[in-house]
Write a protein that holds these residues in place. Structure first.
Motif, PDB file in Angstrom:
ATOM      1  N   GLU A  50       1.159  -1.245   0.270  1.00  0.00           N
ATOM      2  CA  GLU A  50      -0.137  -0.149   0.066  1.00  0.00           C
ATOM      3  C   GLU A  50       0.714   1.134  -0.378  1.00  0.00           C
ATOM      4  OE1 GLU A  50      -4.009  -0.757   2.903  1.00  0.00           O
ATOM      5  OE2 GLU A  50      -4.071   0.735   0.751  1.00  0.00           O
ATOM      6  N   ALA A  51       1.957   1.080   0.622  1.00  0.00           N
ATOM      7  CA  ALA A  51       2.635   2.468   1.030  1.00  0.00           C
ATOM      8  C   ALA A  51       3.460   2.548  -0.200  1.00  0.00           C
ATOM      9  CB  ALA A  51       3.941   2.081   2.135  1.00  0.00           C
TER      10      ALA A  51
ATOM     11  N   LEU B 224       2.174   2.020  -3.361  1.00  0.00           N
ATOM     12  CA  LEU B 224       1.614   2.817  -4.579  1.00  0.00           C
ATOM     13  C   LEU B 224       0.801   3.583  -4.218  1.00  0.00           C
ATOM     14  CD1 LEU B 224      -1.834  -0.663  -4.224  1.00  0.00           C
ATOM     15  CD2 LEU B 224      -0.423   0.407  -5.978  1.00  0.00           C
ATOM     16  N   SER B 225       0.577   4.059  -2.645  1.00  0.00           N
ATOM     17  CA  SER B 225       0.123   5.489  -2.430  1.00  0.00           C
ATOM     18  C   SER B 225       1.173   6.189  -3.342  1.00  0.00           C
ATOM     19  CB  SER B 225       0.140   6.222  -1.126  1.00  0.00           C
ATOM     20  OG  SER B 225       1.312   5.669  -0.852  1.00  0.00           O
ATOM     21  N   ARG B 226       2.891   5.793  -2.816  1.00  0.00           N
ATOM     22  CA  ARG B 226       3.667   6.823  -4.058  1.00  0.00           C
ATOM     23  C   ARG B 226       3.532   6.844  -5.358  1.00  0.00           C
ATOM     24  NH1 ARG B 226       7.415   3.313  -1.850  1.00  0.00           N
ATOM     25  NH2 ARG B 226       7.444   3.747  -0.062  1.00  0.00           N
TER      26      ARG B 226
ATOM     27  N   THR C 214       0.339   6.143  -7.021  1.00  0.00           N
ATOM     28  CA  THR C 214      -0.292   6.843  -7.674  1.00  0.00           C
ATOM     29  C   THR C 214      -2.243   6.922  -6.331  1.00  0.00           C
ATOM     30  OG1 THR C 214      -2.737   6.965  -8.529  1.00  0.00           O
ATOM     31  CG2 THR C 214      -1.354   4.964  -7.941  1.00  0.00           C
ATOM     32  N   THR C 215      -2.692   7.907  -6.061  1.00  0.00           N
ATOM     33  CA  THR C 215      -3.486   7.404  -4.907  1.00  0.00           C
ATOM     34  C   THR C 215      -5.403   7.086  -5.611  1.00  0.00           C
ATOM     35  OG1 THR C 215      -3.836  10.394  -5.845  1.00  0.00           O
ATOM     36  CG2 THR C 215      -3.278   9.952  -3.889  1.00  0.00           C
ATOM     37  N   ASP C 216      -5.032   6.730  -6.924  1.00  0.00           N
ATOM     38  CA  ASP C 216      -6.119   6.298  -7.677  1.00  0.00           C
ATOM     39  C   ASP C 216      -6.435   4.700  -8.049  1.00  0.00           C
ATOM     40  OD1 ASP C 216      -7.505   8.805  -7.345  1.00  0.00           O
ATOM     41  OD2 ASP C 216      -6.240   9.304  -9.621  1.00  0.00           O
ATOM     42  N   TYR C 217      -6.066   4.359  -6.486  1.00  0.00           N
ATOM     43  CA  TYR C 217      -6.245   2.720  -6.384  1.00  0.00           C
ATOM     44  C   TYR C 217      -7.554   2.637  -5.884  1.00  0.00           C
ATOM     45  CZ  TYR C 217      -4.025   2.824  -2.586  1.00  0.00           C
ATOM     46  OH  TYR C 217      -3.126   3.206  -1.127  1.00  0.00           O
ATOM     47  N   GLN C 218      -7.945   1.027  -6.281  1.00  0.00           N
ATOM     48  CA  GLN C 218      -8.949   0.605  -4.879  1.00  0.00           C
ATOM     49  C   GLN C 218      -8.349  -1.051  -5.072  1.00  0.00           C
ATOM     50  OE1 GLN C 218     -11.689   1.977  -4.277  1.00  0.00           O
ATOM     51  NE2 GLN C 218     -11.705   0.160  -2.932  1.00  0.00           N
TER      52      GLN C 218
ATOM     53  N   VAL D  27      -5.981  -0.498 -10.335  1.00  0.00           N
ATOM     54  CA  VAL D  27      -4.778   1.228 -11.323  1.00  0.00           C
ATOM     55  C   VAL D  27      -5.354   1.430 -12.303  1.00  0.00           C
ATOM     56  CG1 VAL D  27      -3.306   0.552  -8.842  1.00  0.00           C
ATOM     57  CG2 VAL D  27      -3.183  -0.491 -11.225  1.00  0.00           C
TER      58      VAL D  27
END
Lengths: 647, 84
Positions: free
Chosen positions: A156-157, A159-161, A163-167, A180
Motif C-alpha cells: 500500500e505504501a 502504491l500511494s507513492r 498513485t492515489t487512484d487505486y482500489q 489502478v
C-alpha cells in the motif's frame, strides 16, 4: 490310475451340410480335444457359421453392461437355457434401454460434479473479496491485477507513492485484487514484482466470490444426491437382471464358441475335416452320437487307439498327445498339487496317487497334534461348505486329508496344542492318570514309548525319518526306472536309476563298516565304486558332481522331525507364558487367555504353512527329481462347462 | 591351566562343557539358518518375479526357492549330534 487317460487320435470327415449338427454333438459331449488346422495346400481353414457377428456384438454389449453394473460371478441357481434363449433378444433390448439412459445420466452427473469442483477450487482463491467478477474486466483506462504476493509484503505504501487512484482488496486467502489507472500500470507491475506477485486467472463467471461459493456448494450437494439415487436405481436394475445377464452371457459364449469352431477345421469347397483327440473309453459313444445326429453322413475314424503315442504308436507323437488325469475320485483333489508343478507327460507314470499317500502322511508326521488337527479339520470342513469353485474345493479337501493324518499322528504322539497328554518322567500329562508306557529300546540310549514323546527321542526319530527318506526316494527311483525303461530301454534305465540305488547300498555298507557292524569296509567300497562307474557310464563325468545329492536328499527328510519340533517349541512357549500369567490370578487370568488364544491362532496359521510347504517340497524336490518330467499338454476338450444355464 | 582346573570342581567343568556344546548347537542352527536365508532371498525374489509374469511357474519357483533350506537342516543335524 498310474497312467494318464489313454487317448485316440480321431478324424471326422463329412459334407458341409452336416457341419452344424456335428459341432453341436461335439460341443455337448465335451470330450474331443480339437487340433487346430494350419493351412496347407489343398484344404483351407473353415469360415465361422452364420450369425456369429450378431452374437459377438450381443456378447460385447452384454459384457459392457455387466461391467458397468459391476456384476461379479456369484454362485446362483442355473436357469433354463431354452427359456433364456427364447427371450434373449427382447430382454437384452429392454436391459439396454434401461441401462444406457442411466449410464448416460451417470456420466453427465459425474462430469458436472467435476466441473463444479474445479470452479469451486478456482473461486476459493478469491473468497473474502466483495467484488463481482463481472466488474474485473472490460476496461480501457483501468488495469486489473489479480494474484498472490509474498506473505506479509506491504504494497500500500508503495502504491500511494505511485498513485492515489487505486482500489485494493485483499481476500481471506491472501489473494490481492488491485485496480489502478492504465497509465500507472507499468510502475505498479514493477512494484508488485518486487513482492513476488504471481498472477491468478479471474474466473469467467458473474457474481461475487462468496455468493458463488455457497451457490456452487449447494449445487454440488444436489448433484451427489442425484448420483446416489441413480446408483440406487442402478443397483435395482442389477438385482433384477443379474441372473439373466449371467445366463445369457454363458449362452452367447457357447453360441459364439460353436459358431467360431470351423476356424479350427480343415475345409474344402464341400467337405470339412475335424482332427482331434478323444479318450479311448469315450470313442464308441462319440461315434454313435455323431452318427445319430447326422444320419451316418460323417465318417468317423480313429488311429492309434490303445497304442497311440506309446511304444508301437510311434514316440514322436508323445509330446502332442493331450494329457488328462485318470484318477479315482478320492485322489482327484491331489491333481491340484500336481498342476502346481506340471502335468505329467503322456507316456509317464502319473504320480498323483503317490502324492495322495505321501503328502498327507508327511504333513501328519510333521504336525502330529490332536488340537491343531481338530481346529484345522473344522476350518477346512467349514471352508469347503462355504466356498465353491474347483480350486477351493481341492484346497480344502487336501487340507482335510492332511489333518486326518495329523489326527492319527497326534494320537500316536499324544499331543494336544503342545501339551503332552500322558505323564512322563514325573511330569503329569493333560489326562490325569495316563502314564507313558515304555515299549522298546531306541537308538542312543533312548526308549521308545507310547505315546511317542518327540522331544525325548530325537536321535531315534532322526534315524526313522531318514529311513522314511530312503523308502520314499527309492520308490521314486523305481518309478523312474519304469519311465526310462519305456522310453529309452533297459541299459539306460539301469545306468540312470538303478545306479543310484546301488550307490545308496554302497554308502550304507561303508557306514556299517565304519560302525563295525560288518567286519570290513571293503564290500562297501567295492559297491560304491561300482555305482560310480555305472553313473559315469550313464551320464558322463558330470555324475561325480551329483554324487553327494543322494545324501543331501536323504538328510533332507530330517525336516519331518525338525519342523515338527519347532512347532512344538512355539506351542510350548505359548503354553508356558500363559501358564505363568494364569498363576498370577485375578486380572492376569484374562491376559493368560489372550496369550493362549493369540499364540495358538498364530501357531495354527503356521501349522498350515510350515508342514504344508515342507511336505510339498519333499514331493517336488526330493521325490519328483528322481523320475518326473512333467510338462504334458493339457487336455482341453471342445465344449463348455455350464454354470448358469441348464438344458 | 592347572591352576584354573584346581579352582573348578568336576561338576563345574562338566557343566561348562555342556554349555559350550549347547552354544555350538545354537550356532550351528543359527548360522546355517542365516546361510539359508541369504541364499533364499535372491532365489525367492527372482521366483516371485517369474511367476507374476507366468503363473504356471509357481511350482517350479517354489522348488527353486526352497532348495537352500537343506542347509539349515544340516545345521539341525549337527546340533542334534552335538547335544547327543
Amino acid at each position: 490310475m498310474l497312467k494318464p487317460k489313454r487317448m485316440s487320435r480321431v478324424l471326422f470327415v463329412g459334407h458341409k451340410n452336416v457341419l452344424e449338427p456335428t459341432i453341436d454333438v461335439l460341443h455337448d459331449l465335451h470330450v474331443v480335444h480339437i487340433e487346430e488346422y494350419t493351412k496347407e495346400e489343398y484344404f483351407s481353414i473353415g469360415k465361422p457359421l452364420a450369425g456369429v457377428d450378431q452374437d459377438s456384438k450381443r456378447l460385447l454389449k452384454l459384457r459392457s453392461i455387466a461391467n458397468f453394473l459391476g456384476i461379479k460371478k456369484p454362485y446362483i441357481k442355473p436357469t433354463s437355457a431354452e427359456k433364456t434363449s427364447s427371450e434373449l433378444e427382447e430382454r437384452l433390448e429392454e436391459l439396454e434401454s434401461a441401462v444406457s439412459e442411466k449410464l448416460r445420466k451417470k456420466s453427465e452427473i459425474e462430469a458436472e460434479i467435476k466441473e463444479t469442483e474445479t470452479n469451486i477450487h478456482e473461486i476459493r482463491t478469491f473468497s473474502g473479496i466483495p467484488v463481482n467478477f463481472d466488474l474485473c474486466s472490460g476496461y480501457e483506462t483501468l488495469r486489473v491485477f489479480a494474484g498472490t504476493i509474498k506473505k506479509g509484503a506491504e504494497i500500500e505504501a508503495g502504491l500511494s507513492r505511485i498513485t492515489t487512484d487505486y482500489q485494493l482488496y485483499v481476500g481471506a486467502t491472501g489473494t490481492v485484487l488491485l485496480f489502478v489507472p492504465a497509465k500507472d500500470a507499468d510502475l505498479v507491475a514493477e512494484l508488485l514484482n518486487g513482492a513476488l506477485f504471481n498472477e491468478v486467472k479471474i474466473p469467467a463467471m458473474s457474481g461475487a466470490p462468496d455468493e458463488l461459493l455457497s451457490e456452487l456448494g449447494t449445487r454440488r450437494e444436489t448433484l451427489s444426491k442425484d448420483l446416489e439415487s441413480l446408483s440406487y436405481e442402478i443397483d435395482s436394475v442389477k438385482a433384477l437382471y443379474e441372473g439373466f445377464i449371467l445366463a445369457s452371457e454363458e449362452l452367447l459364449s457357447i453360441e459364439t464358441q460353436k459358431k467360431e469352431a470351423p476356424l479350427f477345421f480343415a475345409t474344402s469347397e464341400h467337405v470339412f475335416a475335424i482332427d482331434g483327440w478323444v479318450p479311448d473309453d469315450e470313442f464308441e459313444k462319440l461315434k454313435s452320437r455323431v452318427g445319430e445326429a447326422t444320419d451316418n453322413r460323417v465318417y468317423v475314424t480313429r488311429s492309434g487307439g490303445e497304442t497311440a503315442g506309446t511304444d508301437e504308436g510311434g514316440k514322436a507323437e508323445d509330446a502332442n498327445v493331450p494329457v488328462e488325469y485318470d484318477n479315482p475320485k478320492v485322489v482327484k483333489p491331489m491333481e491340484a498339487v500336481m498342476n502346481l508343478y506340471a502335468r505329467p507327460k503322456y507316456y509317464e507314470i502319473d504320480p498323483t496317487t503317490f502324492v495322495f499317500i505321501a503328502f498327507p502322511l508327511f504333513y501328519g508326521m510333521i504336525l502330529g497334534d490332536i488340537g491343531y488337527a481338530l481346529i484345522l479339520l473344522a476350518i477346512s470342513l467349514y471352508g469347503r461348505s462355504k466356498l465353491h469353485g474347483e480350486g477351493w474345493n481341492s484346497l480344502f479337501t487336501v487340507l482335510i486329508y492332511c489333518n486326518i493324518a495329523t489326527l492319527f499322528f497326534g494320537i500316536l504322539y499324544g499331543e494336544f496344542l503342545g501339551f503332552p497328554l500322558a505323564g512322563t518322567h514325573g511330569h503329569p500329562g493333560l489326562i490325569p492318570g495316563w502314564h507313558t508306557i515304555e515299549l522298546i529300546q531306541g537308538i542312543g540310549g533312548e526308549t521308545i514309548t507310547y505315546p511317542v514323546h518327540r522331544t525325548h527321542i530325537v536321535t531315534t526319530l532322526l534315524v526313522l525319518t531318514l529311513i522314511v527318506g530312503v523308502i520314499h526316494i527309492n520308490i521314486g527311483l523305481i518309478t523312474g526306472f519304469q519311465n526310462v525303461l519305456k522310453k529309452h530301454g533297459m541299459r539306460a534305465a539301469i545306468l540312470d536309476k538303478i545306479a543310484w540305488m546301488v550307490l545308496q547300498l554302497g554308502v550304507f555298507l561303508l557306514l556299517f563298516g565304519m560302525m563295525e557292524v560288518i567286519p570290513s569296509m571293503l564290500p562297501g567300497a567295492v559297491v560304491f565304486a561300482l555305482a560310480v562307474i555305472m553313473l559315469i557310464a550313464g551320464e558322463g563325468a558330470v555324475a561325480v558332481i551329483e554324487l553327494p545329492s543322494i545324501m543331501t536328499n536323504i538328510l533332507s527328510y530330517s525336516r519331518l522331525l525338525a519342523v515338527g519340533l519347532s512347532s512344538i517349541g512355539i506351542a510350548t512357549a505359548v503354553n508356558t507364558m500363559s501358564g505363568m500369567a494364569w498363576s498370577g490370578g485375578g486380572i492376569y487370568i484374562v491376559l493368560a487367555s489372550i496369550i493362549f488364544i493369540l499364540g495358538h491362532a498364530l501357531n495354527t496359521a503356521l501349522s498350515i504353512i510350515a508342514p504344508g510347504l515342507h511336505a510339498l517340497r519333499l514331493q517336488y524336490v526330493e521325490f519328483f527329481t528322481k523320475f518326473y518330467e512333467g510338462g504334458g499338454r493339457i487336455y482341453d476338450p471342445f465344449g463348455y462347462k455350464r454354470i448358469y444355464t441348464e438344458e | 591351566m592347572t591352576i584354573e582346573l584346581a579352582g573348578a570342581s568336576i561338576e563345574q567343568i562338566a557343566a561348562s562343557q555342556a554349555g559350550l556344546a549347547a552354544i555350538g548347537a545354537g550356532l550351528a542352527v543359527g548360522l546355517a539358518g542365516i546361510g539359508s536365508g541369504i541364499a533364499e532371498k535372491d532365489i525367492g525374489a527372482a521366483a516371485v518375479g517369474a511367476f507374476t509374469e507366468k503363473e504356471e511357474l509357481f511350482g517350479k519357483g517354489l522348488i527353486m526357492t526352497v532348495i537352500p533350506e537343506t542347509i539349515v537342516i544340516f545345521g539341525f543335524v549337527i546340533a542334534i549330534m552335538l547335544l547327543m
